[in-house]
Design an enzyme around this catalytic site. Structure first.
Site, short mmCIF file in Angstrom:
data_model
loop_
_atom_site.label_atom_id
_atom_site.label_comp_id
_atom_site.label_asym_id
_atom_site.label_seq_id
_atom_site.Cartn_x
_atom_site.Cartn_y
_atom_site.Cartn_z
N SER A 48 0.80 -1.23 0.00
CA SER A 48 0.00 0.00 0.00
C SER A 48 0.83 1.28 0.00
CB SER A 48 -0.96 0.01 1.19
OG SER A 48 -0.27 0.23 2.40
N LYS A 91 0.63 4.80 6.72
CA LYS A 91 0.09 5.59 5.60
C LYS A 91 0.69 6.98 5.68
CE LYS A 91 -3.00 2.33 4.69
NZ LYS A 91 -2.64 1.35 3.70
#
Length: 182
Positions: A48, A91
């Protein structure tokens, strides 16, 4: 007289195994303090965050960074997943409390302003339309760099700042990828 001084010196010296044991205990306590309060290693399990981080990368997270300041747009942050606090995610901060974030026609907007494509994004990023989302105070809108393959704030909502563990700042493994994160 010489024998008396020699015996006194020998009796004051610790046996070698006590010194080793003492050194090991001190090292373990220091390692625990450093890992618990200052720096923590993390393993990257998913794609990701590609191309910034790859599965298998090992990074160091500064746990103290956000005790001295707030996360800013662009920071790479490790945090507890809001729906499973036993699971950690990584993230990038895209928007902070008070911001409004949205995507339309493959452009990311923050506070109504189109954002230029970031140098850390892979080529060919396609944004599905979302938002607008108003980020509450003390919260953050998080997105993976591999935005076409990331379950992030677009899926689970904004992140409460209390779930943040720290700021990722260094890749230390594999050797050919050692370096500071941007």
């Amino acid at each position: 007289m010489e024998d008396c001084n020699k015996a006194t010196v020998e009796s004051k010296a610790s046996p070698w195994w006590k010194e080793i044991l003492q050194s090991l205990v001190i090292a373990a306590v220091l390692a625990l303090i450093i890992r618990s309060f200052l720096f923590t290693p993390f393993y990257i399990p998913s794609p990701s965050m590609e191309p910034t981080l790859y599965p298998g990368d090992r990074i160091i997270v500064n746990r103290l960074a956000y005790r001295l300041g707030e996360p800013r747009r662009g920071d790479i942050v490790v945090f507890r997943y809001p729906f499973d606090p036993g699971r950690d995610l990584i993230k990038r901060v895209v928007a902070v409390g008070g911001d409004t974030v949205e995507a339309r026609d493959n452009v990311l907007y923050i506070n109504g302003q189109p954002q230029p494509p970031a140098e850390y994004l892979p080529p060919g990023v396609v944004y599905s339309d979302f938002g607008p989302v108003k980020v509450p105070p003390g919260s953050y809108f998080m997105m993976g760099d591999n935005r076409n393959n990331s379950a992030d704030s677009r899926v689970w909502g904004t992140l409460d700042g209390k779930l943040i563990i720290g700021k990722a700042f260094l890749v230390y493994w594999p050797i050919n990828r050692i370096g500071f994160l941007k």
